[in-house]
Design an enzyme around this catalytic site. Structure first.
Site, mmCIF file in Angstrom:
data_model
loop_
_atom_site.group_PDB
_atom_site.id
_atom_site.type_symbol
_atom_site.label_atom_id
_atom_site.label_comp_id
_atom_site.label_asym_id
_atom_site.label_seq_id
_atom_site.Cartn_x
_atom_site.Cartn_y
_atom_site.Cartn_z
ATOM 1 C CB SER A 1 -8.014 0.189 5.974
ATOM 2 O OG SER A 1 -8.825 1.320 6.090
ATOM 3 C CE LYS B 1 -3.770 1.809 2.963
ATOM 4 N NZ LYS B 1 -4.574 1.515 4.183
ATOM 5 C CB SER C 1 -8.107 2.918 3.146
ATOM 6 O OG SER C 1 -7.161 2.383 4.062
#
Lengths: 474, 67
Positions: free
Chosen positions: A179, A80, A155
């Site tokens: 997330s 990420k 996310s």
């Protein structure tokens, strides 16, 4: 040999160790796949092809000399884009971070380098891990591999998408209110939020200090445990890092669930908030399967979901606002409106409400620990709705409130999302398995037993026509 | 809520937003800031019976403080 994009970490590691699979060829194969698929799925913000090729060549040479470091040696992975990699920007998927360059590796990146892993690139996310999919940002939002018109969850969106499309066998995300587990849930893969403090967060851009966790997203439970093992452990540079060695999560992973006591928190999705009937049917089938496998299943009650969600919401937004206050005052227009809308509420939380939320957290954590004195693990839903259409802003705002992932951030307890099947329209269903603090071993054991018996992890998202043609052309 | 009380609430939101240095955000989208004001002030909806005003807050959170 299985097609490389379908190899699990465990399978690929074995082949690399015995030199039946070249890390260089593995990496090149995945870089080719990313080049073909990512223009459709938008999982990556940046592909680090040069780094990947250099790391793969180094791993191949070292293994060729007879030095195999372990199951991640020569293993491609992606991050990420909230984790620092020295010399690269950490964009956090935000215009505010354009021009940033990290001066050092995040702690988890250092650990993965030490394990000999190969960085493929950096993955898309919700802006600062707190916004949502929007066209207002400099990079496109990741798409759901099971239906590209739908939201892949967030996310850590790119993590779920990259795993479910076979662009990477291993990814790392962050989880403050779900997330890691939300994209795992929405993309039909495995996402683990470990115990608070089990994995160092140094070099990961924070969202809310006391709720932030780092977690792996993979295709199988065993892969997830392999990745967790490689990156968990005390880090004196992280004030939240636990001063304890983590337990071995792999040696007992195949022990099954015969005699294991599993509590079901059904009131979260039956009484406190009504979940989609297909998701409820999925968890009910999973409970029946657990019983068939020999687990002792019983109901468990905790405080109403609203208490957990309010506690998490206040802590989350108060802490996030403290981080972003200056930018929200001086350049609010540089945030996407969906991010700004979420962040701004933190400006108006009373100090006494923040303290009360932390007091409430003390009580809720004790309640959680007490429940886990009676059972070995808990199960409950993850999302309460199927992944919505990515262009439907109202549905995205609504569904973010309709979940029960936040309770396990509040408790700091390990929680994993595992698939429970598919809805009629082909979108994934999922549930969570949670456990005692620092007992990731039990969570992985239960998840592994269920997933092996259920077989949902074997399903692959069908590529859309344009992506299929791009792959065939390579 | 009446129109008058809505207007009053918006005035309060604006005043507090400006006090918090968020005048620029208010100019950009007053409705968004007003909604954030309402949402941010939303209190905890219910407390367990074990909760008391003198419960120690989890200031430095640890998942398993007894170990």
């Amino acid at each position: 040999m299985t097609e490389i994009s379908a190899l699990s970490i465990a399978q690929a590691a074995q082949l690399i160790r015995t030199r039946e699979l070249s890390p260089v060829e593995f990496t090149e194969g995945l870089l080719t796949r990313i080049a073909a698929l990512d223009p459709v799925y938008h999982a990556f913000i940046a592909v680090t092809a040069d780094i990947a090729r250099a790391e793969a060549a180094a791993a191949e040479a070292e293994i060729g000399r007879g030095h195999w470091r372990g199951p991640l040696h020569g293993m491609p992975y992606a991050l990420k884009d909230i984790f620092d990699v020295a010399g690269l920007p950490t964009t956090c998927h935000s215009k505010l971070r354009i021009g940033h360059r990290a001066s050092a590796d995040a702690a988890v990146v250092r650990r993965l380098r030490d394990a000999g892993a190969v960085l493929l690139g950096k993955l898309s996310l919700h802006e600062f891990a707190n916004g949502g999919p929007t066209l207002e940002l400099p990079w496109p939002a990741a798409r759901n591999p099971w239906n590209i018109d739908h939201h892949p969850g967030g996310s850590s969106s790119g993590c779920g998408t990259a795993i479910a499309t076979g662009m990477a066998p291993a990814t790392l995300g962050t989880d403050t209110g779900g997330s890691v587990r939300n994209p795992a849930t929405s993309c039909g893969v495995i996402g683990m939020k470990p115990t608070y403090g089990a994995i160092s967060r140094v070099g990961a851009f924070p969202l809310a200090f006391s709720l932030d966790h780092v977690g792996p997203i993979t295709r199988t439970v065993e892969d997830n445990a392999i990745l967790f093992q490689a990156i968990a452990g005390h880090d004196p540079a992280d004030p939240g890092s636990a001063r304890r060695a983590h337990a071995d999560c792999l040696s007992g992973i195949r022990q099954g669930v015969k005699g294991v006591k599993i509590g079901v928190i059904a009131h979260f999705y039956e009484e406190d908030m009504a979940a989609d009937p297909e998701l409820v049917a999925g968890i009910e089938r999973a409970i029946a399967l657990m019983k068939e496998l020999g687990a002792e299943v019983r109901p468990v009650r905790l405080s109403p979901l609203a208490s957990w969600m309010d506690c998490g919401r206040i802590i989350h937004y108060a802490e996030a606002y403290a981080i972003h206050e200056r930018d929200l005052q001086e350049r609010p227009e540089d945030y996407a409106s969906i991010t700004r809308r979420r962040m701004l509420q933190g400006a108006f939380i009373a100090a006494s409400d923040y303290v009360k939320a932390q007091q409430l957290r003390t009580v809720l954590c004790e309640e959680y620990r007490a429940a886990l004195r009676e059972v070995d693990a808990l199960i409950t839903l993850s999302s309460f709705d199927l992944p919505c259409r990515i262009a439907d802003d109202e549905a995205i705002a609504r569904t973010y409130e309709r979940q029960c992932r936040m309770p396990f951030n509040v408790a700091g307890a390990p929680a994993i999302s595992v698939p429970t099947g598919f809805a009629k329209e082909g979108l994934p269903l999922a549930m969570q398995i949670t456990g005692r603090a620092f007992d990731e071993a039990m969570v992985y054991r239960v998840a592994h037993a269920y997933c092996e018996a259920a077989g949902w992890c074997e399903h692959r998202a069908p590529l859309v026509e344009v992506a299929k043609q791009a792959v065939m052309a390579t | 809520m009446t129109k008058d009380s809505n207007a009053e609430s918006a005035d309060t939101a604006r005043a507090i937003a400006e006090l918090r240095g968020l005048g620029r955000a208010w100019t950009l989208d007053p409705d968004m800031v007003a909604a954030a004001f309402e949402r941010g002030r939303r209190p905890i909806s219910s407390f367990p019976k074990e909760f008391s005003a003198v419960t120690d807050p989890a200031n430095r959170f640890e998942a398993e403080p007894d170990k």
